[in-house]
Write a protein that holds these residues in place. Sequence first.
Motif, PDB file in Angstrom:
ATOM      1  N   LEU A 117      -7.313  70.751  20.592  1.00  0.00           N
ATOM      2  CA  LEU A 117      -6.629  69.465  20.615  1.00  0.00           C
ATOM      3  C   LEU A 117      -6.784  68.837  21.996  1.00  0.00           C
ATOM      4  O   LEU A 117      -6.955  69.538  22.992  1.00  0.00           O
ATOM      5  N   LEU A 118      -6.720  67.527  22.027  1.00  0.00           N
ATOM      6  CA  LEU A 118      -6.882  66.779  23.268  1.00  0.00           C
ATOM      7  C   LEU A 118      -5.556  66.121  23.637  1.00  0.00           C
ATOM      8  O   LEU A 118      -4.943  65.457  22.803  1.00  0.00           O
ATOM      9  N   CYS A 119      -5.152  66.291  24.889  1.00  0.00           N
ATOM     10  CA  CYS A 119      -3.878  65.747  25.344  1.00  0.00           C
ATOM     11  C   CYS A 119      -4.088  64.910  26.615  1.00  0.00           C
ATOM     12  O   CYS A 119      -3.974  65.415  27.731  1.00  0.00           O
ATOM     13  N   PRO A 120      -4.435  63.630  26.441  1.00  0.00           N
ATOM     14  CA  PRO A 120      -4.513  62.759  27.611  1.00  0.00           C
ATOM     15  C   PRO A 120      -3.123  62.533  28.189  1.00  0.00           C
ATOM     16  O   PRO A 120      -2.147  62.415  27.453  1.00  0.00           O
ATOM     17  N   MET A 121      -3.033  62.483  29.517  1.00  0.00           N
ATOM     18  CA  MET A 121      -1.752  62.279  30.199  1.00  0.00           C
ATOM     19  C   MET A 121      -1.907  61.224  31.284  1.00  0.00           C
ATOM     20  O   MET A 121      -2.827  61.304  32.108  1.00  0.00           O
ATOM     21  N   ILE A 122      -1.015  60.258  31.277  1.00  0.00           N
ATOM     22  CA  ILE A 122      -0.987  59.236  32.315  1.00  0.00           C
ATOM     23  C   ILE A 122       0.296  59.406  33.111  1.00  0.00           C
ATOM     24  O   ILE A 122       1.394  59.511  32.547  1.00  0.00           O
ATOM     25  N   ASP A 123       0.166  59.449  34.410  1.00  0.00           N
ATOM     26  CA  ASP A 123       1.293  59.690  35.296  1.00  0.00           C
ATOM     27  C   ASP A 123       2.357  58.609  35.150  1.00  0.00           C
ATOM     28  O   ASP A 123       2.056  57.419  35.143  1.00  0.00           O
ATOM     29  N   ALA A 124       3.603  59.040  35.005  1.00  0.00           N
ATOM     30  CA  ALA A 124       4.747  58.132  35.025  1.00  0.00           C
ATOM     31  C   ALA A 124       5.568  58.494  36.268  1.00  0.00           C
ATOM     32  O   ALA A 124       5.037  58.536  37.366  1.00  0.00           O
ATOM     33  N   ARG A 125       6.837  58.834  36.097  1.00  0.00           N
ATOM     34  CA  ARG A 125       7.654  59.189  37.255  1.00  0.00           C
ATOM     35  C   ARG A 125       8.052  60.653  37.187  1.00  0.00           C
ATOM     36  O   ARG A 125       8.306  61.196  36.115  1.00  0.00           O
ATOM     37  N   PHE A 134      -4.589  64.379  20.078  1.00  0.00           N
ATOM     38  CA  PHE A 134      -5.663  63.985  19.173  1.00  0.00           C
ATOM     39  C   PHE A 134      -6.464  65.222  18.789  1.00  0.00           C
ATOM     40  O   PHE A 134      -6.573  66.172  19.576  1.00  0.00           O
ATOM     41  N   ASP A 135      -7.041  65.188  17.569  1.00  0.00           N
ATOM     42  CA  ASP A 135      -7.894  66.301  17.174  1.00  0.00           C
ATOM     43  C   ASP A 135      -9.324  66.060  17.653  1.00  0.00           C
ATOM     44  O   ASP A 135      -9.600  65.092  18.377  1.00  0.00           O
ATOM     45  N   SER A 136     -10.240  66.905  17.240  1.00  0.00           N
ATOM     46  CA  SER A 136     -11.609  66.859  17.755  1.00  0.00           C
ATOM     47  C   SER A 136     -12.386  65.642  17.283  1.00  0.00           C
ATOM     48  O   SER A 136     -13.472  65.363  17.787  1.00  0.00           O
ATOM     49  N   GLU A 137     -11.852  64.906  16.304  1.00  0.00           N
ATOM     50  CA  GLU A 137     -12.511  63.696  15.824  1.00  0.00           C
ATOM     51  C   GLU A 137     -11.811  62.429  16.315  1.00  0.00           C
ATOM     52  O   GLU A 137     -12.159  61.323  15.902  1.00  0.00           O
ATOM     53  N   GLY A 138     -10.816  62.611  17.177  1.00  0.00           N
ATOM     54  CA  GLY A 138     -10.098  61.470  17.713  1.00  0.00           C
ATOM     55  C   GLY A 138      -8.964  60.984  16.836  1.00  0.00           C
ATOM     56  O   GLY A 138      -8.400  59.906  17.079  1.00  0.00           O
ATOM     57  N   ILE A 139      -8.606  61.768  15.819  1.00  0.00           N
ATOM     58  CA  ILE A 139      -7.483  61.397  14.949  1.00  0.00           C
ATOM     59  C   ILE A 139      -6.180  61.837  15.609  1.00  0.00           C
ATOM     60  O   ILE A 139      -6.038  62.981  16.041  1.00  0.00           O
ATOM     61  N   VAL A 141      -2.669  63.256  16.160  1.00  0.00           N
ATOM     62  CA  VAL A 141      -1.820  64.249  15.494  1.00  0.00           C
ATOM     63  C   VAL A 141      -0.402  64.264  16.072  1.00  0.00           C
ATOM     64  O   VAL A 141       0.483  64.911  15.518  1.00  0.00           O
ATOM     65  N   ARG A 142      -0.199  63.565  17.166  1.00  0.00           N
ATOM     66  CA  ARG A 142       1.141  63.401  17.744  1.00  0.00           C
ATOM     67  C   ARG A 142       1.207  62.024  18.372  1.00  0.00           C
ATOM     68  O   ARG A 142       0.328  61.621  19.108  1.00  0.00           O
TER      69      ARG A 142
END
Length: 230
Positions: A117-125, A134-139, A141-142
Amino acid sequence: MSLILQIETATTSCSVALARYGEVLDFKEINARNIHAEVITLYIDELLNNSGIQYSDIDAIAVSSGPGSYTGLRIGVSTAKGLCFALDKPLIAIETLEAMAFGVINNPGFFEDSNTLLCPMIDARRMEVYTALFDSEGIRVRETAADIIDENSFADYLKDKKIIFFGDGAEKCKSVLSHNPNARFLDDFVNSATYLTQKAAQKFADGAFEDVAYYEPYYLKDFIAGKKAL
């Protein structure tokens, strides 16, 4: 034909790219804080000049829509909307986290296997990040959320799957998540307008355009201005 100018300013990366038929022609970018307003229009001019392309040749403008930096999003979306008005071109909005996921999927050096699974993270505070899975096809899932990360975050997913954490919010989460053997971290991931390409081409083909007059970035949270120190 789809010649799309792509703009990414939601994170520390200030990036512009040109793509035709879903293939990147050229791009220009810098990863630095508080520089977006200074360079974004210069980068667009340079990109078009270097490619021998006129503004009138562009078929659409795609912009990274957030969540992310409030100021960065305002700059990117305002630039995109201004160009759309001036050139009478359609506006395409791509959620930033989704574009980041496709950036990993389409890069063989980043991706591991289909069970990841892919978990992009953007810094907040503090220990808060904007994130999704996202799954391996970019769908997805959360769903996208503003999460405060602790040692129990993503525990249900990490039981059975590897998760790749990446983006400018992942580094500060490494200390509380790296104890899990299924957690992976991409230390060299930098966001880019090139990652908008796949979704932008798809939305152009589908005619999935935004209302330029009323479109606003996806902030996810209200902007809270800090007080200047005395």
